[in-house]
Scaffold this motif. Structure first.
Motif, short mmCIF file in Angstrom:
data_model
loop_
_atom_site.label_atom_id
_atom_site.label_comp_id
_atom_site.label_asym_id
_atom_site.label_seq_id
_atom_site.Cartn_x
_atom_site.Cartn_y
_atom_site.Cartn_z
N ALA A 211 0.80 -1.22 0.00
CA ALA A 211 0.00 0.00 0.00
C ALA A 211 0.83 1.27 0.00
CB ALA A 211 -0.95 -0.01 1.19
N ALA A 212 2.02 1.24 0.58
CA ALA A 212 2.84 2.45 0.63
C ALA A 212 3.22 2.94 -0.77
CB ALA A 212 4.10 2.19 1.45
N ARG A 213 3.23 2.04 -1.74
CA ARG A 213 3.60 2.43 -3.11
C ARG A 213 2.50 3.25 -3.78
NH1 ARG A 213 5.68 -2.93 -2.98
NH2 ARG A 213 3.94 -3.77 -4.18
N LEU A 214 1.36 3.38 -3.13
CA LEU A 214 0.26 4.19 -3.67
C LEU A 214 0.35 5.64 -3.22
CD1 LEU A 214 -2.57 1.60 -3.03
CD2 LEU A 214 -1.74 2.30 -5.27
N ARG A 215 1.35 5.99 -2.46
CA ARG A 215 1.48 7.35 -1.94
C ARG A 215 1.42 8.36 -3.09
NH1 ARG A 215 2.97 10.11 2.54
NH2 ARG A 215 3.99 12.11 2.24
N HIS A 241 -2.36 7.02 4.36
CA HIS A 241 -2.24 7.31 2.93
C HIS A 241 -2.31 8.81 2.71
CE1 HIS A 241 -2.30 6.49 -1.34
NE2 HIS A 241 -3.30 7.34 -1.49
N GLU A 242 -1.52 9.26 1.76
CA GLU A 242 -1.51 10.68 1.38
C GLU A 242 -1.71 10.79 -0.12
OE1 GLU A 242 -1.71 14.53 1.52
OE2 GLU A 242 -1.53 13.31 3.34
N PRO A 243 -2.83 11.41 -0.58
CA PRO A 243 -3.88 12.02 0.23
C PRO A 243 -4.79 10.97 0.88
CG PRO A 243 -4.47 12.09 -2.09
CD PRO A 243 -3.07 11.55 -2.03
N PRO A 244 -5.58 11.34 1.88
CA PRO A 244 -6.46 10.37 2.53
C PRO A 244 -7.41 9.71 1.53
CG PRO A 244 -6.34 12.39 3.81
CD PRO A 244 -5.65 12.67 2.52
N VAL A 245 -7.67 8.43 1.73
CA VAL A 245 -8.60 7.70 0.87
C VAL A 245 -10.01 8.22 1.09
CG1 VAL A 245 -9.61 5.44 0.39
CG2 VAL A 245 -7.17 5.64 0.89
N GLN A 246 -10.73 8.45 0.00
CA GLN A 246 -12.16 8.79 0.09
C GLN A 246 -12.94 7.48 0.01
OE1 GLN A 246 -13.61 11.88 -2.49
NE2 GLN A 246 -11.67 13.00 -2.45
N ALA A 247 -13.52 7.06 1.12
CA ALA A 247 -14.27 5.80 1.18
C ALA A 247 -15.74 6.10 1.42
CB ALA A 247 -13.72 4.90 2.27
N THR A 248 -16.61 5.42 0.68
CA THR A 248 -18.05 5.58 0.87
C THR A 248 -18.68 4.21 1.01
OG1 THR A 248 -20.08 6.53 -0.06
CG2 THR A 248 -18.50 5.69 -1.63
N TYR A 249 -19.54 4.05 2.01
CA TYR A 249 -20.16 2.78 2.31
C TYR A 249 -21.69 2.96 2.37
CZ TYR A 249 -15.36 1.96 3.89
OH TYR A 249 -14.00 1.88 3.98
N ALA A 250 -22.40 1.91 2.06
CA ALA A 250 -23.86 1.90 2.15
C ALA A 250 -24.30 0.50 2.52
CB ALA A 250 -24.48 2.32 0.82
N GLU A 251 -25.54 0.36 2.98
CA GLU A 251 -26.08 -0.94 3.36
C GLU A 251 -26.46 -1.72 2.10
OE1 GLU A 251 -29.22 -0.31 6.16
OE2 GLU A 251 -27.83 0.24 7.78
N GLU A 252 -25.45 -2.21 1.43
CA GLU A 252 -25.58 -2.93 0.16
C GLU A 252 -24.67 -4.14 0.18
OE1 GLU A 252 -27.63 -2.16 -2.26
OE2 GLU A 252 -28.17 -0.06 -1.90
N GLY A 253 -24.91 -5.05 -0.77
CA GLY A 253 -24.05 -6.21 -0.92
C GLY A 253 -23.07 -6.03 -2.08
N HIS A 254 -22.65 -7.16 -2.64
CA HIS A 254 -21.71 -7.16 -3.76
C HIS A 254 -22.54 -7.00 -5.03
CE1 HIS A 254 -17.49 -7.93 -4.73
NE2 HIS A 254 -17.87 -8.65 -5.78
N SER A 255 -22.99 -5.78 -5.29
CA SER A 255 -24.06 -5.54 -6.24
C SER A 255 -23.69 -4.52 -7.30
CB SER A 255 -25.31 -5.04 -5.47
OG SER A 255 -26.22 -4.41 -6.32
#
Length: 283
Positions: A211-215, A241-255
């Motif tokens: 993951a560090a190689r994604l800096r 991580h730089e820049p911070p990861v933008q993560a978004t989650y919802a009540e969903e499955g592998h859809s």
């Protein structure tokens, strides 16, 4: 729970794709896409066989246009055309929509790296990464597309593959990465059948340890809280991580239905970081 997770991973391109009966149409699905160019090339990296590809140009652009590029890597069991399907990511239509609404124009390219390759060199000698870097990107460049710095998009197996390829290329070559439910496994013993050639192959291509190689590469991650990859996706997104990861989650499955709803935001994220075509390129 483990068996269910592996079954879902094995059918990522077909899980949850169809809208519910009587559901309101999604606005993006009513917008026509631009020109979709398809073809094939002989690939030494893929065992001297023909490899199929597809390139989606935004409305008003044709082959030969000098455009920045999003490279999309499909999920397990997929092919180069599935991401453009109305019941999958509808990429061509959503590409047209976000550009119509103000994003700089860009092309979207896919290539058939194999339905279960997990986008890395396998014991058979087949090497999807080498195919992309040594054969497909030069082909795209010969068509006028701008490949020196690209954006990466991928779902499930392809989300894992996009992260893996970004780790190899680094921030100089990758403008941004957006993925859906990347197929990240905690150990080699619980991976989907055929995903890796054994523990050594798993360790050599572990996106967590690399993951560090994604800096320096902006990343956006979408995942459902009922997705079998949710726990590992959260773990990955929380790594420094730089820049911070933008993560978004919802009540969903592998859809794919859920992923398609997030695709406008994914493409806007990538297009903003690819930037507009310079005046010198346009002329």
């Amino acid at each position: 729970m483990l068996g269910w997770g592996l079954a879902v991973a094995a059918s990522a391109t077909g899980c949850g794709n169809d809208p519910a009966p009587g559901a309101a149409p999604e606005p993006a699905l009513e917008i026509p896409g631009g020109y979709l160019e398809t073809g094939s090339f002989l690939s030494e990296a893929m065992g001297a066989g023909d490899v199929r590809y597809a390139i989606s140009y935004p409305p008003g652009f044709e082959p030969g246009a000098q455009l920045p590029m999003v490279l999309e890597l499909f999920g397990r069991g997929g092919n180069e055309l599935i991401p453009f399907s109305r019941t999958n990511l509808a990429l061509g239509r959503i590409q047209a929509m976000v550009i119509k609404r103000g994003m700089p124009p860009f092309a979207v390219a896919t290539v058939n790296g194999g339905p279960t390759s997990y986008w890395h060199r396998r014991a058979t000698g087949v090497d999807p990464q080498a195919m992309i870097l040594d054969e497909y990107l030069p082909l795209l460049a010969s068509k006028g597309l701008l490949v020196d710095r690209i954006a990466l998009l991928g779902e499930s197996m392809g989300g894992y593959g996009a992260l893996l390829l970004a780790q190899r290329l680094g921030a100089e070559r990758v403008a941004a990465v957006a993925v859906y439910a990347p197929a990240i496994y905690r150990t080699s013993g619980i991976t989907a059948p055929g995903a890796f050639d054994g523990p050594e192959d798993f360790a050599a291509h572990d996106v967590m340890s690399g993951a560090a190689r994604l800096r320096g590469i902006p990343m956006r991650i979408v995942c459902g809280t009922f997705d079998p990859f949710y726990a590992m996706t959260q773990t990955f997104a929380r790594l420094p991580h730089e820049p911070p990861v933008q993560a978004t989650y919802a009540e969903e499955g592998h859809s794919a239905t859920y992923w398609r709803r997030e695709t406008p935001a994914q493409l806007r994220f990538l297009a903003e970081r690819l930037g507009p075509v310079s005046a010198s390129v346009r002329s």
